[in-house]
Scaffold this motif. Structure first.
Motif, PDB file in Angstrom:
ATOM      1  N   GLY A  55       0.971  -5.585  -7.318  1.00 45.31           N
ATOM      2  CA  GLY A  55      -0.513  -5.495  -6.949  1.00 45.31           C
ATOM      3  C   GLY A  55      -1.053  -4.246  -6.270  1.00 45.31           C
ATOM      4  O   GLY A  55      -2.351  -4.435  -5.954  1.00 45.31           O
ATOM      5  N   ILE A  56      -0.460  -3.303  -6.004  1.00 40.75           N
ATOM      6  CA  ILE A  56      -0.847  -2.164  -5.357  1.00 40.75           C
ATOM      7  C   ILE A  56      -1.320  -1.252  -6.320  1.00 40.75           C
ATOM      8  O   ILE A  56      -0.730  -0.902  -7.391  1.00 40.75           O
ATOM      9  CB  ILE A  56       0.381  -1.270  -4.322  1.00 40.75           C
ATOM     10  CG1 ILE A  56       0.716  -2.315  -3.380  1.00 40.75           C
ATOM     11  CG2 ILE A  56      -0.216   0.164  -3.981  1.00 40.75           C
ATOM     12  CD1 ILE A  56       1.983  -1.773  -2.525  1.00 40.75           C
ATOM     13  N   LYS A  57      -2.709  -0.807  -6.066  1.00 37.88           N
ATOM     14  CA  LYS A  57      -3.267  -0.051  -7.271  1.00 37.88           C
ATOM     15  C   LYS A  57      -3.909   1.428  -6.422  1.00 37.88           C
ATOM     16  O   LYS A  57      -3.925   1.699  -5.295  1.00 37.88           O
ATOM     17  CB  LYS A  57      -4.701  -0.787  -7.476  1.00 37.88           C
ATOM     18  CG  LYS A  57      -4.671  -2.335  -8.018  1.00 37.88           C
ATOM     19  CD  LYS A  57      -5.840  -2.911  -8.272  1.00 37.88           C
ATOM     20  CE  LYS A  57      -5.739  -4.364  -8.822  1.00 37.88           C
ATOM     21  NZ  LYS A  57      -4.831  -5.218  -8.079  1.00 37.88           N
ATOM     22  N   ALA A  58      -4.443   2.212  -7.542  1.00 36.38           N
ATOM     23  CA  ALA A  58      -4.818   3.633  -6.879  1.00 36.38           C
ATOM     24  C   ALA A  58      -6.083   3.367  -6.097  1.00 36.38           C
ATOM     25  O   ALA A  58      -6.813   2.613  -6.229  1.00 36.38           O
ATOM     26  CB  ALA A  58      -5.353   4.338  -8.303  1.00 36.38           C
ATOM     27  N   LYS A  81       2.200   8.824  -6.773  1.00 35.40           N
ATOM     28  CA  LYS A  81       2.246   8.599  -8.334  1.00 35.40           C
ATOM     29  C   LYS A  81       1.308   7.733  -8.903  1.00 35.40           C
ATOM     30  O   LYS A  81       0.801   7.527  -9.958  1.00 35.40           O
ATOM     31  CB  LYS A  81       3.835   8.306  -8.990  1.00 35.40           C
ATOM     32  CG  LYS A  81       4.511   9.487  -8.703  1.00 35.40           C
ATOM     33  CD  LYS A  81       5.921   9.314  -9.364  1.00 35.40           C
ATOM     34  CE  LYS A  81       6.839  10.517  -9.560  1.00 35.40           C
ATOM     35  NZ  LYS A  81       7.989  10.300  -9.939  1.00 35.40           N
ATOM     36  N   ILE A  82       1.260   6.404  -8.024  1.00 41.64           N
ATOM     37  CA  ILE A  82       0.231   5.494  -8.368  1.00 41.64           C
ATOM     38  C   ILE A  82      -1.180   6.041  -8.159  1.00 41.64           C
ATOM     39  O   ILE A  82      -2.192   5.648  -8.811  1.00 41.64           O
ATOM     40  CB  ILE A  82       0.662   4.259  -7.638  1.00 41.64           C
ATOM     41  CG1 ILE A  82       1.970   3.707  -7.890  1.00 41.64           C
ATOM     42  CG2 ILE A  82      -0.629   3.133  -7.806  1.00 41.64           C
ATOM     43  CD1 ILE A  82       2.566   2.598  -7.144  1.00 41.64           C
ATOM     44  N   GLY A  83      -1.292   6.787  -7.222  1.00 43.75           N
ATOM     45  CA  GLY A  83      -2.605   7.072  -6.735  1.00 43.75           C
ATOM     46  C   GLY A  83      -2.938   6.311  -5.342  1.00 43.75           C
ATOM     47  O   GLY A  83      -4.181   6.275  -4.952  1.00 43.75           O
ATOM     48  N   LEU A 106      -7.702  -0.027   7.177  1.00 44.26           N
ATOM     49  CA  LEU A 106      -7.970  -0.957   6.083  1.00 44.26           C
ATOM     50  C   LEU A 106      -6.912  -1.272   4.993  1.00 44.26           C
ATOM     51  O   LEU A 106      -7.401  -1.620   3.903  1.00 44.26           O
ATOM     52  CB  LEU A 106      -9.380  -0.297   5.276  1.00 44.26           C
ATOM     53  CG  LEU A 106     -10.414  -0.220   6.120  1.00 44.26           C
ATOM     54  CD1 LEU A 106     -11.769   0.531   5.136  1.00 44.26           C
ATOM     55  CD2 LEU A 106     -10.814  -1.164   7.084  1.00 44.26           C
ATOM     56  N   ALA A 107      -5.735  -1.147   5.574  1.00 43.85           N
ATOM     57  CA  ALA A 107      -4.533  -1.415   4.700  1.00 43.85           C
ATOM     58  C   ALA A 107      -4.288  -3.027   4.243  1.00 43.85           C
ATOM     59  O   ALA A 107      -4.406  -3.695   5.382  1.00 43.85           O
ATOM     60  CB  ALA A 107      -3.425  -0.758   5.040  1.00 43.85           C
ATOM     61  N   LYS A 108      -4.137  -3.218   3.266  1.00 44.81           N
ATOM     62  CA  LYS A 108      -3.777  -4.760   3.010  1.00 44.81           C
ATOM     63  C   LYS A 108      -2.268  -4.923   2.970  1.00 44.81           C
ATOM     64  O   LYS A 108      -1.537  -6.022   2.845  1.00 44.81           O
ATOM     65  CB  LYS A 108      -4.278  -5.304   1.684  1.00 44.81           C
ATOM     66  CG  LYS A 108      -5.828  -5.349   1.780  1.00 44.81           C
ATOM     67  CD  LYS A 108      -6.416  -5.692   0.365  1.00 44.81           C
ATOM     68  CE  LYS A 108      -7.945  -6.013   0.342  1.00 44.81           C
ATOM     69  NZ  LYS A 108      -8.442  -6.391  -1.060  1.00 44.81           N
ATOM     70  N   THR A 109      -1.535  -3.787   2.888  1.00 40.91           N
ATOM     71  CA  THR A 109      -0.209  -3.892   2.717  1.00 40.91           C
ATOM     72  C   THR A 109       0.771  -2.923   3.536  1.00 40.91           C
ATOM     73  O   THR A 109       0.183  -1.705   3.825  1.00 40.91           O
ATOM     74  CB  THR A 109       0.313  -3.411   1.214  1.00 40.91           C
ATOM     75  OG1 THR A 109      -0.190  -4.653   0.120  1.00 40.91           O
ATOM     76  CG2 THR A 109       1.826  -3.379   1.149  1.00 40.91           C
TER      77      THR A 109
END
Length: 280
Positions: A55-58, A81-83, A106-109
């Motif tokens: 679920g990690i997104k740009a 690479k994911i952004g 503000l990181a969720k991961t």
């Protein structure tokens, strides 16, 4: 040294170009083995797909708190690479200083080595937005226990070693762009709460290029500078600079006064870069 066109000044593009041109030439050397440009490109592609799979997104910030291992560099490359936006965490951070970085980013991961889990437990009541912990362990078989009960009740757990997808081909997305955020580097906090310096891909590239020029790095150089990966100097002035200059970076971990010259001889280092106190 030929610079990449502006639009290609992203870690994703630079690594792909070096992998295509240099193949198995060593980019990183550790005590265990040498890691070629092609291997690092393909393996970070696998990890990038795995990170996307959870679920990690740009555009999303992701905390990294790992020792100086090859997996730190793979995580850095995969997020780029994911952004996604890498947020390195000083391995010595504790208490309020640590909680401030986690919350302010503000990181969720968070990708974290199990040896630092006590830092999370100590400030658990202060943490706000963190939802997922990617647990790293040197035991690649994943036989060590997971999160302690206090943390497993609060965070979703993912094992780092399970994230490597079978597909090592280049990611299909066009991004990130050279002016997209690549990392948020937090200051030491000596004059107040640590401040997050927001850096785009082009900034990281230019920083590394300056290191190449200052040190006159040449293809074939072996660059040994035992600086931490959570710091801009270790990541960009050493590892990224070697990528741009077709050199080899030596990754040994913490600086050791007694082992420095032994390492220079062992790895046949031709270049180094030390902070003032280290050099003295």
């Amino acid at each position: 040294m030929a610079l990449e066109p502006r639009q290609q000044r992203t870690l994703k593009e630079v690594l792909k170009r070096r992998a295509d041109r240099l193949g198995d030439k060593p980019w990183i050397v550790t005590a265990e083995r040498a890691y070629g440009y092609r291997h690092m490109d393909r393996t970070s592609n696998r990890l990038a797909r795995g990170l996307e799979g959870v679920g990690i997104k740009a555009g999303e910030t992701v905390l990294i708190m790992l020792p100086d291992t090859i997996d730190y560099i793979l995580a850095w490359c995969a997020l780029a690479k994911i952004g996604a936006i890498e947020v390195p965490v000083n391995n010595h951070a504790r208490g309020t200083v640590f909680a401030h970085v986690v919350n302010d980013s503000l990181a969720k991961t968070m990708i974290v080595d199990r040896q630092y889990l006590d830092r999370l437990e100590f400030v658990l009541a202060e943490l706000k937005g963190l939802e997922r912990v990617i647990l790293y362990s040197k035991d690649a078989k994943g036989t060590e226990p997971g999160l302690p009960a206090s943390l497993s009740k609060r965070f979703k757990e993912v094992r780092f070693e399970t994230l490597f997808d079978a597909n090592d081909a280049a990611l299909e997305s066009d991004g990130p762009r050279y002016n997209d955020l690549m990392g948020i580097m937090y200051t030491s906090g000596t004059t107040g709460p640590s401040k997050g310096s927001m850096n785009c891909h082009a900034h990281a590239y230019e920083y590394a290029v300056v290191a190449v020029e200052l040190l006159d790095l040449q293809p074939g150089d072996v660059y040994y500078a035992p600086l931490p990966m959570f710091h801009i100097a270790g990541q960009w002035a050493v590892v990224y600079a070697c990528l741009i200059a077709d050199c080899t970076a030596v990754l040994t971990g913490t600086f050791s006064l007694t082992e420095f010259w032994n390492d220079v001889r062992k790895y046949k280092a031709t270049v180094s870069f030390l902070l003032g106190a280290m050099a003295n």
